[in-house]
Enzyme design. Structure first.
Site, PDB file in Angstrom:
ATOM      1  N   HIS A   1       9.634  19.137  -4.426  1.00 23.02           N
ATOM      2  CA  HIS A   1       9.469  18.456  -5.716  1.00 23.02           C
ATOM      3  C   HIS A   1       9.032  17.027  -5.450  1.00 23.02           C
ATOM      4  O   HIS A   1       9.476  16.400  -4.488  1.00 23.02           O
ATOM      5  CB  HIS A   1      10.790  18.442  -6.504  1.00 23.02           C
ATOM      6  CG  HIS A   1      10.603  18.175  -7.958  1.00 23.02           C
ATOM      7  ND1 HIS A   1      10.467  16.899  -8.450  1.00 23.02           N
ATOM      8  CD2 HIS A   1      10.484  19.003  -9.014  1.00 23.02           C
ATOM      9  CE1 HIS A   1      10.299  16.963  -9.763  1.00 23.02           C
ATOM     10  NE2 HIS A   1      10.294  18.222 -10.130  1.00 23.02           N
TER      11      HIS A   1
ATOM     12  N   ASP B   1      11.944  26.392 -10.468  1.00 19.47           N
ATOM     13  CA  ASP B   1      11.137  27.629 -10.535  1.00 19.47           C
ATOM     14  C   ASP B   1      11.589  28.697  -9.550  1.00 19.47           C
ATOM     15  O   ASP B   1      11.090  29.819  -9.595  1.00 19.47           O
ATOM     16  CB  ASP B   1       9.662  27.280 -10.268  1.00 19.47           C
ATOM     17  CG  ASP B   1       9.112  26.408 -11.374  1.00 19.47           C
ATOM     18  OD1 ASP B   1       8.663  25.288 -11.080  1.00 19.47           O
ATOM     19  OD2 ASP B   1       9.192  26.828 -12.537  1.00 19.47           O
TER      20      ASP B   1
HETATM   21  C1  SDX Z   1       7.573  21.757 -11.377  1.00 21.86           C
HETATM   22  O1  SDX Z   1       6.978  16.876 -11.703  1.00 21.86           O
HETATM   23  C2  SDX Z   1       7.871  17.621 -12.281  1.00 21.86           C
HETATM   24  O2  SDX Z   1       8.885  17.151 -12.737  1.00 21.86           O
HETATM   25  C3  SDX Z   1       7.536  19.116 -12.291  1.00 21.86           C
HETATM   26  C4  SDX Z   1       8.643  20.022 -12.830  1.00 21.86           C
HETATM   27  C5  SDX Z   1       8.887  19.823 -14.305  1.00 21.86           C
HETATM   28  O3  SDX Z   1       9.971  20.203 -14.764  1.00 21.86           O
HETATM   29  O4  SDX Z   1       7.948  19.404 -15.014  1.00 21.86           O
HETATM   30  O5  SDX Z   1       9.840  19.801 -12.112  1.00 21.86           O
HETATM   31  C6  SDX Z   1       8.251  21.494 -12.670  1.00 21.86           C
HETATM   32  O6  SDX Z   1       6.368  21.678 -11.338  1.00 21.86           O
HETATM   33  C7  SDX Z   1       8.410  22.022 -10.153  1.00 21.86           C
HETATM   34  C8  SDX Z   1       7.548  22.182  -8.855  1.00 21.86           C
HETATM   35  C9  SDX Z   1       6.995  23.597  -8.842  1.00 21.86           C
HETATM   36  N1  SDX Z   1       6.004  23.757  -7.770  1.00 21.86           N
HETATM   37  C10 SDX Z   1       6.287  24.513  -6.687  1.00 21.86           C
HETATM   38  O7  SDX Z   1       7.372  25.048  -6.444  1.00 21.86           O
HETATM   39  C11 SDX Z   1       5.094  24.708  -5.763  1.00 21.86           C
HETATM   40  C12 SDX Z   1       5.549  24.495  -4.302  1.00 21.86           C
HETATM   41  N2  SDX Z   1       5.864  23.083  -4.165  1.00 21.86           N
HETATM   42  C13 SDX Z   1       4.844  22.185  -3.710  1.00 21.86           C
HETATM   43  O8  SDX Z   1       3.546  22.525  -3.880  1.00 21.86           O
HETATM   44  C14 SDX Z   1       5.233  20.709  -3.739  1.00 21.86           C
HETATM   45  O9  SDX Z   1       6.502  20.620  -3.255  1.00 21.86           O
HETATM   46  C15 SDX Z   1       5.132  19.981  -5.052  1.00 21.86           C
HETATM   47  C16 SDX Z   1       3.779  20.112  -5.670  1.00 21.86           C
HETATM   48  C17 SDX Z   1       6.140  20.473  -6.005  1.00 21.86           C
HETATM   49  C18 SDX Z   1       5.403  18.489  -4.767  1.00 21.86           C
HETATM   50  O10 SDX Z   1       4.376  18.057  -3.973  1.00 21.86           O
HETATM   51  P1  SDX Z   1       4.297  16.514  -3.482  1.00 21.86           P
HETATM   52  O11 SDX Z   1       5.414  15.703  -3.950  1.00 21.86           O
HETATM   53  O12 SDX Z   1       2.946  16.020  -3.775  1.00 21.86           O
HETATM   54  O13 SDX Z   1       4.572  16.668  -1.978  1.00 21.86           O
HETATM   55  P2  SDX Z   1       3.438  16.988  -0.956  1.00 21.86           P
HETATM   56  O14 SDX Z   1       2.575  18.112  -1.460  1.00 21.86           O
HETATM   57  O15 SDX Z   1       2.800  15.708  -0.560  1.00 21.86           O
HETATM   58  O16 SDX Z   1       4.315  17.575   0.236  1.00 21.86           O
HETATM   59  C19 SDX Z   1       5.006  16.683   1.091  1.00 21.86           C
HETATM   60  C20 SDX Z   1       5.079  17.439   2.395  1.00 21.86           C
HETATM   61  C21 SDX Z   1       3.703  17.967   2.823  1.00 21.86           C
HETATM   62  O17 SDX Z   1       3.734  18.044   4.237  1.00 21.86           O
HETATM   63  P3  SDX Z   1       3.055  16.756   5.046  1.00 21.86           P
HETATM   64  O18 SDX Z   1       1.650  16.607   4.521  1.00 21.86           O
HETATM   65  O19 SDX Z   1       3.945  15.575   4.748  1.00 21.86           O
HETATM   66  O20 SDX Z   1       3.112  17.198   6.487  1.00 21.86           O
HETATM   67  O21 SDX Z   1       5.910  18.593   2.230  1.00 21.86           O
HETATM   68  C22 SDX Z   1       5.135  19.776   2.406  1.00 21.86           C
HETATM   69  C23 SDX Z   1       3.673  19.381   2.292  1.00 21.86           C
HETATM   70  O22 SDX Z   1       2.849  20.240   3.065  1.00 21.86           O
HETATM   71  N3  SDX Z   1       5.538  20.680   1.338  1.00 21.86           N
HETATM   72  C24 SDX Z   1       5.754  21.982   1.479  1.00 21.86           C
HETATM   73  C25 SDX Z   1       6.157  22.425   0.210  1.00 21.86           C
HETATM   74  N4  SDX Z   1       6.164  21.399  -0.642  1.00 21.86           N
HETATM   75  C26 SDX Z   1       5.767  20.319   0.053  1.00 21.86           C
HETATM   76  N5  SDX Z   1       5.626  22.804   2.556  1.00 21.86           N
HETATM   77  C27 SDX Z   1       5.949  24.113   2.328  1.00 21.86           C
HETATM   78  N6  SDX Z   1       6.361  24.608   1.137  1.00 21.86           N
HETATM   79  C28 SDX Z   1       6.468  23.802   0.051  1.00 21.86           C
HETATM   80  N7  SDX Z   1       6.865  24.291  -1.111  1.00 21.86           N
END
Ligand code: SDX
Length: 435
Positions: free
Chosen positions: A312, A369
């Site tokens: 998140h 989720d």
């Molecule tokens: C919702 O914003 C809100 O409040 C949203 C929400 C709401 O109520 O409105 O809470 C609802 O959208 C919840 C999130 C649902 N999405 C997912 O579950 C999809 C999987 N999660 C990710 O795609 C990710 O965690 C996000 C999009 C939710 C957050 O992404 P960020 O904050 O932009 O973090 P990032 O993509 O920069 O990741 C940081 C690091 C990265 O690695 P590095 O580049 O630092 O090496 O963490 C890794 C990412 O690759 N990473 C993951 C991961 N999420 C982040 N690696 C594996 N699996 C994951 N799920």
């Protein structure tokens, strides 16, 4: 670095080469202070740069507060855990919209108004027949909610507080009806009209699952569980879809069009589409023996795979909604006598991920989720409806945030700038000269 000016106000200094500027620092009720960077470009000739807005506040708001490190979520100051257990979605809608919990009389008036706005214009049914039966329900929601602005011209003047409130009531009331119609259309069953004798969640369930041929009895335990799921999803500060609604609204667009924009943004798998993606991921894993291999791929950047329902932007601790969702999952499966093997996969996956260095170091925890797909499937909804239910619930937050934005004297049309990295100025050449 904070400094205190003579008037006692805080400010931050910024020096860029030979340019200096000071930025007023503002404090909220709780949470981080903000540096007001509104004059940075005028004073330094430089923009600030923050793709994804990881460190940028785009507004001040009184509606929802999140502490990502502590796993705290408050709607108008009330903890989500208390609201999920003691309130109802419609009461949470009132709270988000008006800022205070309603008295019994205020709630009864609100409930009566919303209940009487649940029907949609009968012409809307013609609108639906233009879609293919296999259209994704979110595609239908984008179209049909935007189309509401073609029907309700008497609540599109955003400068009229009465019309803003009517539009808010209409959207909270009609989203479940349109969502149920999208579901019925996809399964080839007749639309079921709303019933004024049922509460919000029960009415939605009967519009989805009743058929004209026999009486439909709502299971009160399941309706309560769905109502709780709606509360959990009702608002969440300045998430991507809410920011979309605010940006669309900042141009003066009507509220129906703004909510349609929010629905489109929510659909993405990184946002509201994650509940659908998370269940598909659990189905793909299929068995606990496949978890380790899947987690390894989720950690490998080149795999393009992520653990859906994990991570998140704000929560660097457990999403407080995920805990309530997990409890609801148990309650629904127990009520229905269902033993869903995907729950075992989800529980084992969570344990493995929470003890894996990669997820610990990146502070990736289950979010709202992760469990919702298992619950919603048990309630009888197909995967394609999961994000639609998210949109039904989030309409309360979207419209409260839209209304706050329209009424905020500080707000103006949102128009970010950029760092231009394209071609420098150059002369046009005739096609004959191009090789
Ligand atoms: C919702 O914003 C809100 O409040 C949203 C929400 C709401 O109520 O409105 O809470 C609802 O959208 C919840 C999130 C649902 N999405 C997912 O579950 C999809 C999987 N999660 C990710 O795609 C990710 O965690 C996000 C999009 C939710 C957050 O992404 P960020 O904050 O932009 O973090 P990032 O993509 O920069 O990741 C940081 C690091 C990265 O690695 P590095 O580049 O630092 O090496 O963490 C890794 C990412 O690759 N990473 C993951 C991961 N999420 C982040 N690696 C594996 N699996 C994951 N799920």
């Amino acid at each position: 670095m904070n400094a205190i000016d003579k008037a006692g106000g805080k400010f931050a200094n910024l020096s860029c080469g030979d340019k200096q500027t000071t930025m007023p620092v503002r404090s909220g009720t709780i949470g981080p202070d903000v540096m007001d960077i509104g004059k940075v470009y005028a004073n330094t000739g430089m923009f600030t740069y923050d793709p994804g807005f990881t460190s940028t506040a785009n507004c001040s708001s009184k509606i929802t507060y999140i502490d990502g490190d502590e796993g705290v979520l408050l709607y108008r100051g009330y903890p989500i855990e208390q609201l999920a257990k003691q309130s109802s979605h419609l009461e949470a809608c009132y709270l988000l919209l008006h800022g205070e919990l309603p008295t019994a009389a205020q709630f009864e008036e609100f409930r009566s108004i919303v209940t009487r706005h649940t029907m949609v214009h009968e012409q809307m049914t013609r609108f639906f027949t233009g879609f293919r039966r296999d259209a994704h329900p979110m595609a239908i929601m984008c179209g049909s909610v935007g189309a509401l602005s073609a029907f309700y011209h008497d609540s599109t003047d955003i400068h009229d507080p009465k019309q803003r409130m009517i539009a808010s009531h209409r959207l909270i009331a009609k989203m479940p009806t349109l969502a149920a119609m999208a579901f019925k259309y996809s399964v080839g069953q007749p639309f079921i009209y709303p019933r004024n004798d049922l509460d919000y969640a029960s009415n939605f369930m009967q519009m989805c699952f009743a058929v004209p041929c026999e009486p439909y009895h709502v299971n009160p335990v399941l309706a309560r569980a769905l109502d709780r799921i709606f509360i959990l999803h009702a608002d969440h500060e300045q998430n991507a879809s809410t920011s979309t609604v605010r940006l669309a609204g900042s141009s003066g667009a009507n509220p129906f069009a703004c909510i349609a924009a929010g629905i489109a943004c929510l659909w993405g798998p990184a946002h509201g589409g994650a509940n659908e993606a998370a269940l598909k991921m659990l189905e793909e894993i299929g068995d606990v023996k496949n978890i380790k291999g899947f987690v390894a791929r989720a950690k490998d950047k080149n795999s393009g795979q992520r653990l859906m329902g994990f991570g998140h932007r704000v929560y660097k601790n457990y999403d407080p909604r995920a805990k309530v969702m997990q409890e609801t999952c148990y309650e629904v499966l127990k009520t229905l006598g269902i033993k869903d093997p995907l729950l075992d996969v989800a529980m084992e996956l969570e344990q493995i991920a929470l003890h894996d260095e990669y997820f610990i170091e990146k502070k990736l925890y289950p979010n709202v989720d992760f469990y919702s797909g298992i619950v919603l499937r048990a309630l009888g909804f197909p995967t394609s409806m999961f994000t639609v239910l998210f949109a039904v619930a989030r309409t309360a937050g979207w419209i409260a945030q839209w209304k706050e934005m329209v009424e905020d004297p500080e707000q103006k049309i949102g128009r970010p700038r950029q760092l231009y990295v394209g071609a420098p100025k150059r002369e046009y050449t005739d096609v004959a000269m191009r090789v």
